[in-house]
Design an enzyme around this catalytic site. Structure first.
Site, mmCIF file in Angstrom:
data_model
loop_
_atom_site.group_PDB
_atom_site.id
_atom_site.type_symbol
_atom_site.label_atom_id
_atom_site.label_comp_id
_atom_site.label_asym_id
_atom_site.label_seq_id
_atom_site.Cartn_x
_atom_site.Cartn_y
_atom_site.Cartn_z
ATOM 1 C CE LYS A 38 37.935 71.803 -110.878
ATOM 2 N NZ LYS A 38 38.045 72.618 -112.098
ATOM 3 C CG ASN A 39 34.455 73.511 -112.392
ATOM 4 O OD1 ASN A 39 35.590 73.824 -112.035
ATOM 5 N ND2 ASN A 39 34.216 72.581 -113.300
ATOM 6 C CB CYS B 198 44.605 72.925 -121.382
ATOM 7 S SG CYS B 198 42.920 72.382 -121.511
ATOM 8 N NE ARG C 91 39.068 74.162 -121.491
ATOM 9 C CZ ARG C 91 39.138 73.940 -120.190
ATOM 10 N NH1 ARG C 91 40.166 73.317 -119.672
ATOM 11 N NH2 ARG C 91 38.180 74.364 -119.397
ATOM 12 N N PRO C 92 39.527 78.082 -126.832
ATOM 13 C CG PRO C 92 38.478 78.534 -128.875
ATOM 14 C CD PRO C 92 38.891 77.405 -127.961
ATOM 15 C CB VAL C 93 38.672 83.002 -123.974
ATOM 16 C CG1 VAL C 93 39.008 81.891 -123.008
ATOM 17 C CG2 VAL C 93 39.924 83.775 -124.374
ATOM 18 C CD GLN D 30 31.532 82.696 -128.949
ATOM 19 O OE1 GLN D 30 30.475 83.331 -128.872
ATOM 20 N NE2 GLN D 30 32.174 82.519 -130.088
ATOM 21 C CG ASP E 63 33.953 68.629 -116.148
ATOM 22 O OD1 ASP E 63 34.747 68.611 -117.109
ATOM 23 O OD2 ASP E 63 33.636 69.668 -115.545
ATOM 24 C CB ILE F 60 32.263 69.358 -124.416
ATOM 25 C CG1 ILE F 60 30.840 68.934 -124.067
ATOM 26 C CG2 ILE F 60 32.569 70.765 -123.911
ATOM 27 C CD1 ILE F 60 29.754 69.871 -124.508
ATOM 28 N NE ARG G 126 44.262 72.260 -112.010
ATOM 29 C CZ ARG G 126 43.929 72.561 -113.250
ATOM 30 N NH1 ARG G 126 44.429 71.880 -114.258
ATOM 31 N NH2 ARG G 126 43.097 73.540 -113.504
HETATM 32 N N1 EPU Z 1 34.594 77.526 -126.503
HETATM 33 C C1 EPU Z 1 34.996 78.269 -127.594
HETATM 34 N N2 EPU Z 1 35.119 79.621 -127.443
HETATM 35 C C2 EPU Z 1 34.888 80.257 -126.271
HETATM 36 C C3 EPU Z 1 34.481 79.497 -125.156
HETATM 37 C C4 EPU Z 1 34.331 78.133 -125.302
HETATM 38 O O1 EPU Z 1 35.223 77.723 -128.670
HETATM 39 O O2 EPU Z 1 35.042 81.489 -126.228
HETATM 40 C C5 EPU Z 1 34.404 76.074 -126.645
HETATM 41 C C6 EPU Z 1 35.423 75.264 -125.827
HETATM 42 O O3 EPU Z 1 36.654 75.137 -126.497
HETATM 43 C C7 EPU Z 1 34.683 73.959 -125.654
HETATM 44 C C8 EPU Z 1 33.221 74.407 -125.504
HETATM 45 O O4 EPU Z 1 33.165 75.711 -126.087
HETATM 46 O O5 EPU Z 1 34.822 73.178 -126.812
HETATM 47 C C9 EPU Z 1 32.699 74.477 -124.095
HETATM 48 O O6 EPU Z 1 33.653 75.098 -123.269
HETATM 49 P P1 EPU Z 1 33.267 75.967 -121.986
HETATM 50 O O7 EPU Z 1 33.624 77.376 -122.259
HETATM 51 O O8 EPU Z 1 31.900 75.659 -121.543
HETATM 52 O O9 EPU Z 1 34.311 75.368 -120.913
HETATM 53 P P2 EPU Z 1 34.954 76.205 -119.740
HETATM 54 O O10 EPU Z 1 34.011 77.221 -119.284
HETATM 55 O O11 EPU Z 1 36.335 76.610 -120.123
HETATM 56 C C10 EPU Z 1 34.012 74.763 -117.774
HETATM 57 C C11 EPU Z 1 34.585 73.959 -116.653
HETATM 58 C C12 EPU Z 1 35.229 72.697 -117.207
HETATM 59 C C13 EPU Z 1 34.154 71.913 -117.959
HETATM 60 C C14 EPU Z 1 33.524 72.781 -119.051
HETATM 61 C C15 EPU Z 1 32.371 72.116 -119.775
HETATM 62 C C16 EPU Z 1 35.128 75.641 -115.001
HETATM 63 C C17 EPU Z 1 36.167 76.401 -114.264
HETATM 64 N N3 EPU Z 1 35.553 74.764 -115.922
HETATM 65 O O12 EPU Z 1 35.117 75.093 -118.628
HETATM 66 O O13 EPU Z 1 35.684 71.933 -116.091
HETATM 67 O O14 EPU Z 1 34.734 70.765 -118.554
HETATM 68 O O15 EPU Z 1 33.033 74.007 -118.464
HETATM 69 O O16 EPU Z 1 31.379 71.748 -118.894
HETATM 70 O O17 EPU Z 1 33.941 75.809 -114.755
HETATM 71 C C18 EPU Z 1 37.042 70.397 -114.942
HETATM 72 O O18 EPU Z 1 36.529 70.771 -113.882
HETATM 73 O O19 EPU Z 1 37.785 69.365 -115.014
HETATM 74 C C19 EPU Z 1 36.810 71.155 -116.175
HETATM 75 C C20 EPU Z 1 37.603 71.047 -117.243
#
Ligand code: EPU
Length: 420
Positions: free
Chosen positions: A22-23, A117, A122-124, A126, A308, A330, A400
């Site tokens: 999926k990811n 969520c 989970r902010p974005v 970055q 995960d 995480i 999902r």
């Molecule tokens: N984070 C920030 N700011 C950002 C981006 C991330 O603070 O701009 C923090 C997050 O809040 C978290 C950490 O950094 O505490 C790592 O988050 P990451 O961005 O790596 O997570 P993601 O990319 O949103 C993906 C997977 C998740 C998986 C995580 C960690 C996908 C679509 N999703 O999420 O998968 O848990 O990486 O490995 O690839 C799942 O499949 O059940 C799932 C949640």
């Protein structure tokens, strides 16, 4: 809402094939936005998140052709609406992955800001910071990220150091950089195999990327990308989930169409718990011991133990001998499954980001509620172990991320039924 009814107590036995990841599939579907030529993808898992992403791409003007067993062909020649609306982003955070490719190819994007969520804030920021470093104008207005490539030339290469390791952040920036002018270097990049799979797909589309799978990815921007064919990698988390289910039920299973190399940390822990594993190039066989030993884990970015798989391993520890500490580093709120496991008779004490699990002799079936995808998987494992009947509510979370889960479990001898 569908429920899952599990009659526990049967050790899993037999063989099943693992689906595409999926990811890996989610960012790769978004990569189709980067070219006006067709992208043919095989081994795409048939999941709710995938159909949500396809709907999102279609409303942007991407044509999707479903070839059944031969996968999907996406063509974004007609891309005309660079918008990811709130209604879609709120159901699937991975929608944020359209931001980088839209900006790179279309020069602008409007993507709803994902909210928090069930597993954390989970902010974005970055993702946004990296795009700004490449010369994009980005601001947040009325809950939407509005992004525009400044000037006529589009994005320009930059050196980006992310504050933390972010998987979709790395993927978004890599996709933005492949069409940017000049070189982009992403430092502190995520090393997850899904990042490598995306890079491999982009390279087959004509991108120039070096270092995917390391903490430093170098991307040399090119004028345009072309069509390609790519097979999605096997799902390492689905693989790990079935291994944990077999371990917890005292089972003996063989998983095919997978890659143990992406699962070292999970396999090591299963060894430590007393399981015997036979590793082949594309298959894994697990034989559980008469009684598992409790094993402590700490989640961290790849190649360490994946967040995960934390919930599923907690379920394994619930019926092991001894006590173990599970440390989640995480996500700040990823122990929602623990309270449900306790309803099945587990002995778990939570202290902030640590869970102390003491194994019990047996679990008892009960009605429990799924709160997110991996939490649901841990409840399925516990239900397979528990004596009597377990009903899992809100299983749309499972749909999902786990393809045909009740059918696959049924193939392994489990007594699982979906109630509609
Ligand atoms: N984070 C920030 N700011 C950002 C981006 C991330 O603070 O701009 C923090 C997050 O809040 C978290 C950490 O950094 O505490 C790592 O988050 P990451 O961005 O790596 O997570 P993601 O990319 O949103 C993906 C997977 C998740 C998986 C995580 C960690 C996908 C679509 N999703 O999420 O998968 O848990 O990486 O490995 O690839 C799942 O499949 O059940 C799932 C949640």
């Amino acid at each position: 809402m569908d429920k899952l009814l599990i009659e526990g107590g049967t050790p899993l036995a037999g063989e099943i094939a693992i689906s595409g990841a999926k990811n890996a599939a989610l960012p790769i579907l978004c990569a189709s936005l980067l070219s006006s030529e067709p992208l043919h993808l095989t081994n795409v898992p048939r999941l709710k998140d995938i159909s949500t992403m396809l709907r999102l791409l279609e409303q942007m003007g991407v044509a999707v052709e479903d070839l059944g067993a031969d996968g999907l062909v996406l063509n974004s020649r007609g891309l005309n609406n660079p918008l990811a609306p709130y209604d879609m982003v709120k159901t699937m955070r991975a929608s944020i992955l359209v931001l980088g490719p839209l900006l790179a190819r279309h020069g602008e994007a409007r993507v709803s800001l994902p909210g928090g969520c069930a597993i954390g804030a989970r902010p974005v920021e970055q993702h946004i910071k990296g795009l700004q470093a490449m010369g994009a104008e980005v601001f947040v207005e009325h809950g939407y990220i509005q992004a525009r490539a400044r000037g006529k030339g589009g994005l320009t290469g930059a050196r980006i150091v992310t504050d933390m390791v972010t998987v979709t952040g790395t993927e978004n920036l890599m996709m933005a950089a492949v069409l940017a002018k000049g070189e982009t270097i992403i430092e502190n990049a995520a090393r997850e195999p899904e990042v490598v799979d995306l890079a491999n797909c982009l390279v087959s589309m004509g991108a120039q990327i070096a270092g995917a799978g390391t903490a430093r990815i170098r991307i040399q921007g090119v004028e345009r990308l072309h069509g390609a064919r790519h097979a999605i990698m096997a799902d390492r988390i689905e693989t790990g989930t079935y291994l944990c289910a077999a371990a917890a039920t005292g089972g003996n299973i063989r998983l095919t169409n997978t890659a143990a190399a992406n699962l070292d940390a999970v396999i090591d822990k299963l060894f430590d718990s007393g399981c015997e594993l036979l590793i082949e190039r594309t298959a894994i066989t697990l034989q559980a011991p008469p009684r598992l030993k409790a094993v402590s884990i700490r989640t961290s970015p790849y190649p360490a133990f994946p967040t995960d798989m934390q919930a599923q391993f907690m379920a394994v520890n619930c019926v092991a001998e001894g006590s173990a500490v599970i440390r989640e580093t995480i996500f700040e709120n990823r122990f929602m499954h623990a309270v449900e496991l306790i309803r099945l008779g587990a002995d778990i004490k939570i202290d902030a980001s640590n869970a102390m699990v003491t194994g019990v002799d047996h679990l008892d079936g009960a009605t429990v509620m799924a709160t997110d995808l991996r939490a649901s998987a841990s409840l399925v494992i516990a239900g397979l172990v528990a004596q009597g009947e377990t009903v899992i509510e809100r299983i749309y979370h499972l749909d999902r991320g786990y393809e045909r889960i009740e059918e696959k479990l049924g193939q392994l001898g489990a007594r699982v039924k979906r109630i509609r």
